[in-house]
Design an enzyme around this catalytic site. Structure first.
Site, PDB file in Angstrom:
ATOM      1  N   GLY A  49      21.537   1.458  79.332  1.00 30.86           N
ATOM      2  CA  GLY A  49      22.276   2.668  79.733  1.00 30.86           C
ATOM      3  C   GLY A  49      22.890   3.371  78.529  1.00 30.86           C
TER       4      GLY A  49
ATOM      5  CD  GLU B 194      36.270  25.042  67.435  1.00 27.61           C
ATOM      6  OE1 GLU B 194      36.072  24.044  68.137  1.00 27.61           O
ATOM      7  OE2 GLU B 194      35.801  25.176  66.280  1.00 27.61           O
TER       8      GLU B 194
ATOM      9  NE  ARG C 262      28.411  10.637  70.327  1.00 27.01           N
ATOM     10  CZ  ARG C 262      29.175   9.731  70.932  1.00 27.01           C
ATOM     11  NH1 ARG C 262      30.297  10.091  71.519  1.00 27.01           N
ATOM     12  NH2 ARG C 262      28.814   8.463  70.968  1.00 27.01           N
TER      13      ARG C 262
ATOM     14  CG  HIS D 195      15.855  37.515  97.541  1.00 32.03           C
ATOM     15  ND1 HIS D 195      16.691  37.951  96.531  1.00 32.03           N
ATOM     16  CD2 HIS D 195      16.354  37.996  98.708  1.00 32.03           C
ATOM     17  CE1 HIS D 195      17.660  38.689  97.067  1.00 32.03           C
ATOM     18  NE2 HIS D 195      17.485  38.727  98.383  1.00 32.03           N
TER      19      HIS D 195
HETATM   20  P1  NAD Z   1      30.844  19.322  69.088  1.00 27.47           P
HETATM   21  O1  NAD Z   1      30.138  19.379  67.796  1.00 27.47           O
HETATM   22  O2  NAD Z   1      30.205  19.849  70.301  1.00 27.47           O
HETATM   23  O3  NAD Z   1      32.253  20.064  68.973  1.00 27.47           O
HETATM   24  C1  NAD Z   1      33.184  19.736  68.016  1.00 27.47           C
HETATM   25  C2  NAD Z   1      34.092  20.934  67.830  1.00 27.47           C
HETATM   26  O4  NAD Z   1      35.199  20.530  67.068  1.00 27.47           O
HETATM   27  C3  NAD Z   1      33.427  22.085  67.087  1.00 27.47           C
HETATM   28  O5  NAD Z   1      33.641  23.264  67.811  1.00 27.47           O
HETATM   29  C4  NAD Z   1      34.140  22.080  65.735  1.00 27.47           C
HETATM   30  O6  NAD Z   1      34.223  23.352  65.162  1.00 27.47           O
HETATM   31  C5  NAD Z   1      35.497  21.529  66.115  1.00 27.47           C
HETATM   32  N1  NAD Z   1      36.238  20.877  65.047  1.00 27.47           N
HETATM   33  C6  NAD Z   1      35.779  20.071  64.062  1.00 27.47           C
HETATM   34  N2  NAD Z   1      36.782  19.626  63.295  1.00 27.47           N
HETATM   35  C7  NAD Z   1      37.929  20.152  63.801  1.00 27.47           C
HETATM   36  C8  NAD Z   1      39.302  20.075  63.463  1.00 27.47           C
HETATM   37  N3  NAD Z   1      39.701  19.351  62.432  1.00 27.47           N
HETATM   38  N4  NAD Z   1      40.202  20.738  64.210  1.00 27.47           N
HETATM   39  C9  NAD Z   1      39.797  21.488  65.261  1.00 27.47           C
HETATM   40  N5  NAD Z   1      38.511  21.599  65.639  1.00 27.47           N
HETATM   41  C10 NAD Z   1      37.587  20.945  64.921  1.00 27.47           C
HETATM   42  O7  NAD Z   1      31.272  17.785  69.250  1.00 27.47           O
HETATM   43  P2  NAD Z   1      31.843  16.975  70.495  1.00 27.47           P
HETATM   44  O8  NAD Z   1      32.376  17.882  71.541  1.00 27.47           O
HETATM   45  O9  NAD Z   1      32.706  15.920  69.917  1.00 27.47           O
HETATM   46  O10 NAD Z   1      30.526  16.311  71.044  1.00 27.47           O
HETATM   47  C11 NAD Z   1      29.727  15.532  70.185  1.00 27.47           C
HETATM   48  C12 NAD Z   1      28.284  15.650  70.528  1.00 27.47           C
HETATM   49  O11 NAD Z   1      28.033  14.912  71.716  1.00 27.47           O
HETATM   50  C13 NAD Z   1      27.819  17.060  70.824  1.00 27.47           C
HETATM   51  O12 NAD Z   1      27.470  17.769  69.675  1.00 27.47           O
HETATM   52  C14 NAD Z   1      26.629  16.786  71.678  1.00 27.47           C
HETATM   53  O13 NAD Z   1      25.525  16.529  70.849  1.00 27.47           O
HETATM   54  C15 NAD Z   1      27.000  15.535  72.429  1.00 27.47           C
HETATM   55  N6  NAD Z   1      27.472  15.854  73.784  1.00 27.47           N
HETATM   56  C16 NAD Z   1      26.646  16.536  74.612  1.00 27.47           C
HETATM   57  C17 NAD Z   1      27.055  16.860  75.883  1.00 27.47           C
HETATM   58  C18 NAD Z   1      26.123  17.605  76.788  1.00 27.47           C
HETATM   59  O14 NAD Z   1      24.918  17.591  76.545  1.00 27.47           O
HETATM   60  N7  NAD Z   1      26.627  18.276  77.810  1.00 27.47           N
HETATM   61  C19 NAD Z   1      28.327  16.527  76.314  1.00 27.47           C
HETATM   62  C20 NAD Z   1      29.157  15.844  75.457  1.00 27.47           C
HETATM   63  C21 NAD Z   1      28.707  15.516  74.188  1.00 27.47           C
END
Ligand code: NAD
Length: 474
Positions: free
Chosen positions: A42, A206, A275, A447
């Site tokens: 998983g 952000e 990540r 539709h």
């Molecule tokens: P992300 O890369 O999506 O977002 C991280 C955000 O944090 C960015 O907008 C970045 O600019 C910001 N950031 C970085 N450093 C910062 C700081 N010091 N202060 C404030 N903002 C800061 O990363 P995430 O949300 O941690 O998710 C990680 C990864 O996990 C995603 O990139 C994705 O690949 C995966 N994920 C996917 C899904 C999905 O498919 N729906 C859902 C969750 C996670």
């Protein structure tokens, strides 16, 4: 039909990529050992990622709709949240799915080992099992599918139970009065939405000038507008300079672009700033595997590393870190090991953010086209003109096609709105099949459905949309 070479292989990591690869390899006649620390396959996606978050987002949507329903003439009492029951429902969803995968592993005759693997050399693993015993096994090929973990930044390193990453947030220990979400990406917005729906006052910080930096701005705008109502505050161009546990909460120092600082105390903090790949596998230095600057294992289009006996795929080899990319890469790796002529070279990998509204895109984005000085035509269909979007009172969506003006090929699709994550699959298919805008225009869509907005965007491209009024020029 290509002849399949049968091998004795190990797959390290049983996430959506690892288990898919293991099951396929077994079906191709290989002798497969799948190794993971969890009881069942998983990985992060099922245990502490995609699946539990979607279960909670389902609940969040229900709560939000119960508030909105007043406008439709139906009033519900304030929802009562039974946290232990909500938590156990979410855990049962996880158990059902991971338990099912455990059974599937047996049915596919995959040898599942609960433990951690370390390399002895390119073809030998020393496995420390969950009961503490160790076993050394040799294989013809080893596949690394160890995934990724939440990134930590120095300013936010604080040993306090109030600090959470996505795993901690999904544990749902309590419903904090206030929550600071650091990072306005996938995780911050999805889990921020869950906590806001449960009653927490959420502040999102952000670093960049907009939420979801990878997505086109016109797709993010309707989400931002809705989140502004759901969240307490959204602070853009802002970082967290420091955090301190002050007993009754975490005091955070928020720093704006212009150097302006403000201090606020929050009950909990969720750090969601990206990540990092899990490439620090013990003994990896005893192999020829090369790890790049950002920690990603280097692979070719067959997902083979610099060590001919070792393959790797998923989050550990690079962006985008998405389960569906990993599972497709995993299939390619296994087929390559089997001796089939394959390469991982998709034209589009869809991205979906499961907020409300959902944001989804695939292929070229408008922003990318601008940055690369690539000439494209963009056709947009606003959902206010879609009957199906107005019936559930969700007309804020938008569907757009990014089209190559010469060939009229669809090279990108972007959607924001309810169910955008389901609809984007049609866009991915269009891009992969090299569909022209005309193919989408001529395909009869049912539709009333939201899927019609894809066809209608193509009509907008040709100026034949009957649902939008555009005065003729000249
Ligand atoms: P992300 O890369 O999506 O977002 C991280 C955000 O944090 C960015 O907008 C970045 O600019 C910001 N950031 C970085 N450093 C910062 C700081 N010091 N202060 C404030 N903002 C800061 O990363 P995430 O949300 O941690 O998710 C990680 C990864 O996990 C995603 O990139 C994705 O690949 C995966 N994920 C996917 C899904 C999905 O498919 N729906 C859902 C969750 C996670």
């Amino acid at each position: 039909m290509t002849e399949t070479q049968s091998h004795n292989i190990a797959i390290v990591g049983a996430g959506p990529g690892g288990y898919a690869a293991a099951f396929l390899a077994a079906d191709l006649g290989m002798n497969v050992t799948l190794i993971d620390p969890e009881l069942n396959p998983g990985g992060v996606c099922l245990y502490r990622g995609c699946i539990p978050s979607k279960a909670l987002l389902h609940v969040a949507k229900l709560i939000e709709e119960s508030h909105q329903s007043k406008d439709w003439g139906i009033e519900f009492a304030q929802p009562k949240i039974d946290l232990p029951r909500l938590r156990s429902w979410k855990e049962n969803v996880v158990k059902k799915l991971t338990g099912g995968l455990g059974i599937l592993a047996k049915q596919h005759k995959v040898h599942y080992v609960q433990g951690r693997a370390a390399f002895e050399n390119s073809t030998t693993l020393r496995i420390t099992k969950s009961d503490g015993s160790t076993e050394t096994l040799s294989f013809d090929r080893i596949v690394i599918a160890t995934g990724s973990r939440p990134a930590i930044i120095p300013a936010l390193k604080l040993d306090s139970p109030r600090m959470m990453d996505s795993t901690g947030a999904l544990n749902l220990e309590d419903i904090p009065g206030t929550l600071l979400v650091v990072g306005g990406g996938y995780i911050g917005l999805e889990l921020g939405s869950v906590y806001a729906a449960l009653g927490t006052r959420v502040t999102v910080v952000e670093m960049l000038s907009g939420l979801l930096p990878g997505a086109d701005r016109d797709l993010v705008a309707p989400l931002h507008k809705r989140l502004e109502k759901m969240f307490d505050v959204i602070l853009l161009n802002t970082t967290v300079a420091s955090v301190k546990d002050v007993g009754n909460g975490i005091r955070a120092n928020l720093k704006g672009q212009d150097g302006e600082e403000q201090e606020k105390v929050f009950d909990r903090v969720l750090v969601s700033v990206g990540r990092r790949p899990n490439s620090e596998i013990p003994g990896l230095e005893k192999t020829q595997v090369k790890v790049g600057a950002r920690g990603f294992i280097q692979v070719n289009k067959q997902l083979q590393t610099d060590d001919p006996a070792i393959y790797a795929f998923g989050d550990v080899v690079g962006e985008p870190m998405l389960a569906h990319k990993a599972s497709h890469e995993g299939r390619t790796a296994v087929e390559a090991i089997a001796g089939h002529k394959v390469a991982f070279e998709p034209n589009a990998i869809p991205a979906v953010v499961f907020t409300d509204p959902e944001v989804a895109w695939a292929g070229l984005t408008e922003t990318q086209a601008q940055n690369e000085n690539r000439e494209v035509k963009v056709a947009k269909f606003p959902w206010a003109a879609s009957g199906r979007a107005v019936t559930p009172d969700r007309p804020e969506g938008l569907t757009k096609l990014i089209i190559d003006p010469e060939s009229e090929r669809v090279v990108g699709v972007g959607i924001v709105g309810v169910s955008a994550g389901e609809m984007i699959a049609e866009g991915v298919l269009a891009i992969e099949m090299a569909a022209l805008a005309g193919d989408l225009e001529l395909t009869i869509h049912p539709h009333p459905t939201l899927s019609e907005t894809i066809m209608e965007s193509a009509e907008v491209f040709y100026g034949t949309s009957t649902d939008l009024y555009r005065p003729k020029r000249g």
